[in-house]
Motif scaffolding. Structure first.
Motif, PDB file in Angstrom:
ATOM      1  N   LEU A 194      -8.180  -7.999  -2.542  1.00  0.00           N
ATOM      2  CA  LEU A 194      -6.964  -8.804  -2.624  1.00  0.00           C
ATOM      3  C   LEU A 194      -6.472  -9.174  -1.229  1.00  0.00           C
ATOM      4  N   PRO A 195      -6.000 -10.405  -1.073  1.00  0.00           N
ATOM      5  CA  PRO A 195      -5.358 -10.772   0.187  1.00  0.00           C
ATOM      6  C   PRO A 195      -4.075  -9.941   0.383  1.00  0.00           C
ATOM      7  N   LEU A 196      -3.586  -9.895   1.594  1.00  0.00           N
ATOM      8  CA  LEU A 196      -2.434  -9.064   1.929  1.00  0.00           C
ATOM      9  C   LEU A 196      -1.232  -9.338   1.034  1.00  0.00           C
ATOM     10  N   GLU A 197      -0.864 -10.590   0.863  1.00  0.00           N
ATOM     11  CA  GLU A 197       0.322 -10.915   0.059  1.00  0.00           C
ATOM     12  C   GLU A 197       0.162 -10.447  -1.383  1.00  0.00           C
ATOM     13  N   GLU A 198      -1.013 -10.627  -1.948  1.00  0.00           N
ATOM     14  CA  GLU A 198      -1.251 -10.173  -3.321  1.00  0.00           C
ATOM     15  C   GLU A 198      -1.249  -8.655  -3.399  1.00  0.00           C
ATOM     16  N   SER A 199      -1.738  -8.006  -2.354  1.00  0.00           N
ATOM     17  CA  SER A 199      -1.719  -6.540  -2.317  1.00  0.00           C
ATOM     18  C   SER A 199      -0.293  -6.016  -2.295  1.00  0.00           C
ATOM     19  N   VAL A 200       0.559  -6.653  -1.500  1.00  0.00           N
ATOM     20  CA  VAL A 200       1.959  -6.239  -1.422  1.00  0.00           C
ATOM     21  C   VAL A 200       2.640  -6.464  -2.765  1.00  0.00           C
ATOM     22  N   ALA A 201       2.402  -7.607  -3.384  1.00  0.00           N
ATOM     23  CA  ALA A 201       3.001  -7.898  -4.699  1.00  0.00           C
ATOM     24  C   ALA A 201       2.499  -6.908  -5.749  1.00  0.00           C
ATOM     25  N   ALA A 202       1.209  -6.582  -5.700  1.00  0.00           N
ATOM     26  CA  ALA A 202       0.654  -5.617  -6.651  1.00  0.00           C
ATOM     27  C   ALA A 202       1.271  -4.240  -6.434  1.00  0.00           C
ATOM     28  N   PHE A 203       1.460  -3.858  -5.184  1.00  0.00           N
ATOM     29  CA  PHE A 203       2.079  -2.571  -4.882  1.00  0.00           C
ATOM     30  C   PHE A 203       3.507  -2.531  -5.418  1.00  0.00           C
ATOM     31  N   GLU A 204       4.267  -3.610  -5.193  1.00  0.00           N
ATOM     32  CA  GLU A 204       5.651  -3.680  -5.690  1.00  0.00           C
ATOM     33  C   GLU A 204       5.682  -3.544  -7.213  1.00  0.00           C
ATOM     34  N   LYS A 205       4.776  -4.244  -7.882  1.00  0.00           N
ATOM     35  CA  LYS A 205       4.734  -4.148  -9.342  1.00  0.00           C
ATOM     36  C   LYS A 205       4.351  -2.735  -9.763  1.00  0.00           C
ATOM     37  N   GLY A 206       3.426  -2.122  -9.039  1.00  0.00           N
ATOM     38  CA  GLY A 206       3.021  -0.748  -9.324  1.00  0.00           C
ATOM     39  C   GLY A 206       4.179   0.227  -9.224  1.00  0.00           C
ATOM     40  N   VAL A 207       5.035   0.031  -8.239  1.00  0.00           N
ATOM     41  CA  VAL A 207       6.219   0.885  -8.082  1.00  0.00           C
ATOM     42  C   VAL A 207       7.131   0.724  -9.294  1.00  0.00           C
ATOM     43  N   LYS A 208       7.335  -0.506  -9.726  1.00  0.00           N
ATOM     44  CA  LYS A 208       8.182  -0.762 -10.897  1.00  0.00           C
ATOM     45  C   LYS A 208       7.584  -0.134 -12.159  1.00  0.00           C
ATOM     46  N   LEU A 209       6.270  -0.255 -12.305  1.00  0.00           N
ATOM     47  CA  LEU A 209       5.601   0.343 -13.461  1.00  0.00           C
ATOM     48  C   LEU A 209       5.710   1.866 -13.416  1.00  0.00           C
ATOM     49  N   SER A 210       5.572   2.423 -12.229  1.00  0.00           N
ATOM     50  CA  SER A 210       5.700   3.872 -12.061  1.00  0.00           C
ATOM     51  C   SER A 210       7.103   4.341 -12.449  1.00  0.00           C
TER      52      SER A 210
END
Length: 71
Positions: free
Chosen positions: A31-47
């Protein structure tokens, strides 16, 4: 990408599945950096959603345990 409202409507199993898929994508390193950051943010919300559902289940079990103790 799911909105906060969408995430708040997920079951524990659905949130966990989405989180697992995100981790796999992040671990792939593709994943490109921006998509990685967005995925991480979503992961935090899911957690947080999973944690909230587990807390609710624990509270329900405590209530059931307390009502059995009172009997």
């Amino acid at each position: 990408m799911s909105t906060d409202k969408d995430i708040s409507n997920l079951s524990f199993e659905q949130a966990l599945e989405q989180m697992t898929r995100l981790v796999e994508k992040l671990e792939s390193g593709e994943l490109p950096l921006e998509e990685s950051v967005a995925a991480f943010e979503k992961g935090v919300k899911l957690s947080r959603r999973c944690e909230a559902l587990l807390d609710q289940a624990e509270q329900r079990l405590q209530v059931l345990g307390n009502s059995e103790d009172a009997s």
